[in-house]
Design an enzyme around this catalytic site. Structure first.
Site, mmCIF file in Angstrom:
data_model
loop_
_atom_site.group_PDB
_atom_site.id
_atom_site.type_symbol
_atom_site.label_atom_id
_atom_site.label_comp_id
_atom_site.label_asym_id
_atom_site.label_seq_id
_atom_site.Cartn_x
_atom_site.Cartn_y
_atom_site.Cartn_z
ATOM 1 N N HIS A 137 28.209 2.009 38.161
ATOM 2 C CA HIS A 137 27.567 3.026 37.328
ATOM 3 C C HIS A 137 27.614 4.397 38.000
ATOM 4 O O HIS A 137 27.897 5.407 37.366
ATOM 5 C CB HIS A 137 26.125 2.591 37.057
ATOM 6 C CG HIS A 137 25.211 3.714 36.750
ATOM 7 N ND1 HIS A 137 25.088 4.251 35.491
ATOM 8 C CD2 HIS A 137 24.403 4.449 37.544
ATOM 9 C CE1 HIS A 137 24.224 5.253 35.534
ATOM 10 N NE2 HIS A 137 23.802 5.387 36.755
ATOM 11 N N HIS A 153 29.396 10.055 39.235
ATOM 12 C CA HIS A 153 29.244 10.949 40.381
ATOM 13 C C HIS A 153 30.375 10.762 41.388
ATOM 14 O O HIS A 153 30.155 10.873 42.581
ATOM 15 C CB HIS A 153 27.898 10.702 41.076
ATOM 16 C CG HIS A 153 26.720 10.987 40.207
ATOM 17 N ND1 HIS A 153 26.299 12.266 39.917
ATOM 18 C CD2 HIS A 153 25.880 10.160 39.532
ATOM 19 C CE1 HIS A 153 25.243 12.215 39.122
ATOM 20 N NE2 HIS A 153 24.968 10.952 38.869
ATOM 21 N N LYS A 198 27.484 16.452 30.094
ATOM 22 C CA LYS A 198 26.603 16.220 31.249
ATOM 23 C C LYS A 198 26.145 17.612 31.695
ATOM 24 O O LYS A 198 26.919 18.354 32.299
ATOM 25 C CB LYS A 198 27.369 15.519 32.377
ATOM 26 C CG LYS A 198 26.523 15.241 33.624
ATOM 27 C CD LYS A 198 26.192 13.775 33.741
ATOM 28 C CE LYS A 198 25.472 13.441 35.038
ATOM 29 N NZ LYS A 198 24.980 12.066 35.073
#
Length: 270
Positions: A137, A153, A198
């Site tokens: 994730h 990320h 985002k």
């Protein structure tokens, strides 16, 4: 620096040791080039429209053949192919994918970075699959109900998704006096992925998967609280490292750049 937060010197020392051992880290301007361009504007969560302050991609070039010749990077890139982006989709993990995951972890555990991480009693074992699966994730990213990007990320995933035109970099996020440059190894940024925005994302840039896994694992193992934030100095950057857990698993983990190019050091000198 955020009020009430002091730099964790002990962790800073360990992380700088890991940084110096991260032989697989890519060198900015040689192995890859980023173009930070303009400052991103404010956009609220769930918005699908956002002003683009970066007409060019973030990554103007990456030496992909070098990446594919480094075992941890190449096995990591193989894993990236496997993941579904929607959290609503139950991912069918095949035997082949489990083997690929094992191969990736084997490669990671063989690196100097992870060996030192374990020497510090941060026991990263293959048995900790609930922790390691959380990195899926963190690194890959998922979209939640088509309106929110969670995770995402990791710079390699960012580069690959941008190259395949699934991702559009919108600009960097920073304060007026702390503009990023192309050799920063941590970046706060804004982007859209498959049309979902985002508003503020962040990632290490150029670092190896093993370095990121080591750093976030150490923070994860510090305590059992739902959310852990530490301030550390790594190389030229001062950053917060944030780790959120879901039960005994890793929920998300990311760096948030506070200042770069040693500015926090110079501020204290005056």
């Amino acid at each position: 620096m955020p009020k009430g937060r002091t730099v964790n010197q002990e962790l800073s020392t360990i992380f700088n040791e890991l940084w110096s051992l991260d032989v697989n880290r890519m060198t900015p301007g040689i192995d890859y080039t980023i173009s930070v361009q303009g400052r991103a504007s404010f956009v609220s969560q769930g918005s699908h429209t956002v002003q683009d302050h970066a007409s060019q991609p973030l990554f103007s070039n990456v030496n992909e053949s070098k990446l594919r010749n480094i075992t941890t990077f190449s096995r990591f890139m193989t894993l990236l192919d496997n993941y579904e982006r929607s959290t609503g989709v139950t991912e069918q993990v095949t035997t082949e994918e489990l083997t690929e995951m094992d191969l990736f972890l084997d490669a990671v555990l063989e690196t100097k970075v992870m060996k030192v991480c374990r020497a510090h009693q941060y026991l990263v074992r293959k048995g900790q699959s609930n922790l390691l699966l959380g990195f899926e994730h963190v690194f890959v990213g998922e979209t939640k109900s088509g309106t929110e990007i969670i995770g995402f990320h990791n710079w390699v995933q960012f580069y690959l998704q941008e190259k395949n035109q699934h991702l559009d970099y919108k600009g960097y996020k920073a304060r007026e006096h702390d503009l990023p440059d192309q050799d920063d190894h941590v970046l706060n940024l804004q982007f859209s992925w498959h049309g979902v925005v985002k508003p503020v994302g962040s990632a290490f840039i150029g670092t190896s998967p093993e370095f990121e896994m080591a750093v976030f694992t150490i923070v994860f193992l510090m305590n059992t609280e739902r959310s852990t934030t530490v301030v550390v100095n790594i190389d030229q950057c001062q950053m917060e490292l944030v780790v959120i857990r879901h039960g005994r698993s890793l929920g998300t983990a990311y760096p948030k750049l506070l200042s770069s190019n040693g500015r926090h050091v110079r501020q204290h000198a005056h």
